[in-house]
Enzyme design. Structure first.
Site, mmCIF file in Angstrom:
data_model
loop_
_atom_site.group_PDB
_atom_site.id
_atom_site.type_symbol
_atom_site.label_atom_id
_atom_site.label_comp_id
_atom_site.label_asym_id
_atom_site.label_seq_id
_atom_site.Cartn_x
_atom_site.Cartn_y
_atom_site.Cartn_z
ATOM 1 N N ASP A 1 19.638 -17.374 55.917
ATOM 2 C CA ASP A 1 20.991 -16.908 55.621
ATOM 3 C C ASP A 1 21.374 -15.845 56.642
ATOM 4 O O ASP A 1 20.543 -15.327 57.386
ATOM 5 C CB ASP A 1 21.122 -16.427 54.173
ATOM 6 C CG ASP A 1 20.443 -15.090 53.931
ATOM 7 O OD1 ASP A 1 20.537 -14.589 52.802
ATOM 8 O OD2 ASP A 1 19.790 -14.545 54.868
ATOM 9 N N LEU A 2 22.667 -15.566 56.672
ATOM 10 C CA LEU A 2 23.215 -14.641 57.654
ATOM 11 C C LEU A 2 23.156 -13.220 57.106
ATOM 12 O O LEU A 2 23.497 -12.978 55.942
ATOM 13 C CB LEU A 2 24.654 -15.021 57.991
ATOM 14 C CG LEU A 2 24.869 -16.473 58.455
ATOM 15 C CD1 LEU A 2 26.336 -16.728 58.741
ATOM 16 C CD2 LEU A 2 24.012 -16.795 59.667
ATOM 17 N N ASP B 1 26.410 -18.314 52.540
ATOM 18 C CA ASP B 1 25.886 -18.238 53.913
ATOM 19 C C ASP B 1 24.438 -18.707 53.980
ATOM 20 O O ASP B 1 23.713 -18.349 54.902
ATOM 21 C CB ASP B 1 25.993 -16.813 54.444
ATOM 22 C CG ASP B 1 25.167 -15.828 53.612
ATOM 23 O OD1 ASP B 1 24.706 -14.830 54.180
ATOM 24 O OD2 ASP B 1 24.981 -16.083 52.402
#
Length: 477
Positions: A341-342, A384
């Site tokens: 994930d970001l 995300d």
């Protein structure tokens, strides 16, 4: 109103488009076959030209050695010194018969003929051009003995030293149809020799072509390079090779191959393609009708792809993991799951807005697709979070791909006038031959590895084994 009329319009347009594409494709195939055949023949002709030139050179060298031996004959030098012409002619006749020479020419220092004869009593040219003899002494291999002379010879010339230069011995070997046929049979090539006449036209000297084609060749011949000859019996790919001057040749050897014979196998293939085209068109029409009526495509995309990024959704990822697990059980092929994930994505949404966030997600998706193999699967879990499935991956490949993914996703993203940099954390879990976990459990392990990566200083963590409890909670973004 018949609402299905729109479907019929779509069906009609698609079928016409398919017909246009398939007929156009068939035309392209036919034209490509002609081009390929011509190119292939041209290559064969150029190779054949190299072979023929090499054979003529080897023949010239061998004959030149023999001529040198004759020129060193003591009796010939004594007869030349004493001016005993009958003895000279007798010796030249004997040597010429032994060498199968067409002409034997003895010339003075200025290359003016002293005597010439045809061994065995053959026809003797009425005149000999001193320039041709001079050219032979300077290394020219093929020449006419006089302008307008209708025969061409391979010449070898050697000096007669007694002990100083006393004259020149030149031997001529006729390039007749027999020799041309022998040269052409090595490559299956038709060979012709043409000379430029006094009026600038081409005249045939000898050829292995039939008379009708040879007459058309005389009218259409080009001096240099590859070209095509159109005749009543078919087309020929031709190659003209200058035998004297490269820029304005007076003598050319023309090699030829039948284009029609070369196209026989292509035409058989084209017939098969045409039959397949008709069958394919009928099947395509049925497929267009079926797909248009049922509209499977849009529904299938809705069922299996993420609407924002176009990546696989949870359902498609689940199918891919099931397939990878089945392959592992059947063949022992390992696979890896990346959970990523970001970093700080929630803050990015709050600061720049959801439109910018969506664009970032699309960019991330595009970069992942460009980075991974076609056999890999990348899916968006939601928000995300992304999951990557790498089937058949070794440990080295897994580490390389993890580093590559981190490197690609940490590159700045340009959106309008804004440059945004996002970080990424990555957790990796591997299913090898010893794995006993279901794909969903393995995904949980990758999620724990992701949490460890976010909590630590590493961009990614490769999980070897963890407890099967649920992943610890982590902060969003």
């Amino acid at each position: 109103m018949n609402y299905r009329s729109y479907e019929w319009r779509i069906i009609t347009c698609l079928i016409l488009l398919l017909m246009f594409i398939q007929v156009g494709g068939y035309w392209v195939v036919v034209q490509s076959n002609r081009t390929i055949a011509a190119t292939t023949l041209d290559d064969e002709l150029r190779i054949g030209a190299q072979v023929i030139n090499r054979l003529l050179t080897l023949r010239h060298d061998r004959l030149d050695q023999a001529a040198s031996v004759i020129a060193r004959d003591f009796g010939l030098r004594e007869a030349l010194a004493s001016g005993d012409l009958p003895t000279i002619r007798s010796m030249l006749d004997n040597h010429g018969k032994r060498m199968n020479a067409s002409l034997m020419i003895l010339s003075d220092l200025a290359h003016q003929p002293i005597t010439l004869l045809a061994p065995g009593g053959g026809p003797v040219p009425t005149e000999v051009d001193a320039a041709a003899l001079l050219g032979a002494s300077q290394g020219a291999q093929i020449a006419r003995l006089a302008v307008g002379h209708d025969q061409i010879y391979q010449l070898v010339s050697t000096p007669i030293m007694s002990p100083d230069l006393a004259g020149w011995l030149t031997m001529g070997f006729l390039l007749d149809e027999t020799l041309l046929s022998d040269l052409g049979e090595l490559n299956g090539i038709e060979v012709s020799v043409l000379s430029r006449t006094r009026d600038g036209m081409w005249g045939g000297l000898s050829s292995t072509l039939n008379d009708a084609v040879f007459r058309e060749l005389e009218l259409e011949a080009q001096a240099i390079g590859g070209w095509q000859l159109e005749t009543q019996t078919g087309r020929f790919q031709m190659l003209s090779i200058p035998l004297d001057a490269e820029d304005a040749p007076e003598l050319v050897m023309v090699l030829g191959l039948s284009l029609e014979e070369a196209l026989v196998s292509y035409k058989k293939m084209e017939t098969v393609i045409l039959i397949m085209l008709v069958i394919g068109l009928l099947l395509s029409a049925l497929a267009v009708y079926y797909v248009t009526r049922n509209m499977v495509g849009p529904l299938n995309r809705m069922a299996h792809l993420d609407s924002l990024t176009g990546l696989a959704n949870r359902r498609l990822l689940g199918l891919a993991m099931q397939r990878a697990e089945a392959e592992r059980l059947r063949m022992g092929t390992p696979y890896a799951l990346f959970m990523l994930d970001l970093n700080k994505f929630k803050a990015l949404n709050d600061t720049h807005g959801h439109a910018v966030g969506d664009q970032v997600l699309k960019t991330v998706a595009q970069r992942l697709l460009a980075t991974l193999r076609s056999t890999d699967t990348v899916a968006r879990q939601g928000g995300d979070e992304f999951v990557i499935l790498l089937p058949g991956a070794t440990e080295n490949h897994i580490r390389q791909m993890a580093e590559k993914v981190v490197s690609v996703l940490t590159q700045p993203v340009e959106i309008g006038n804004q440059v945004i940099t996002v970080g990424v954390s990555l957790g990796v879990a591997v299913a090898d031959v010893s794995n006993t976990l279901a794909p969903e459990q393995l995904l949980n392990i990758a999620d724990k590895a992701l949490y460890r990566a976010k909590a630590g200083s590493s961009d990614y963590v490769l999980a070897s084994s963890f407890a099967h409890d649920a992943p610890a909670p982590r902060e969003d973004g």
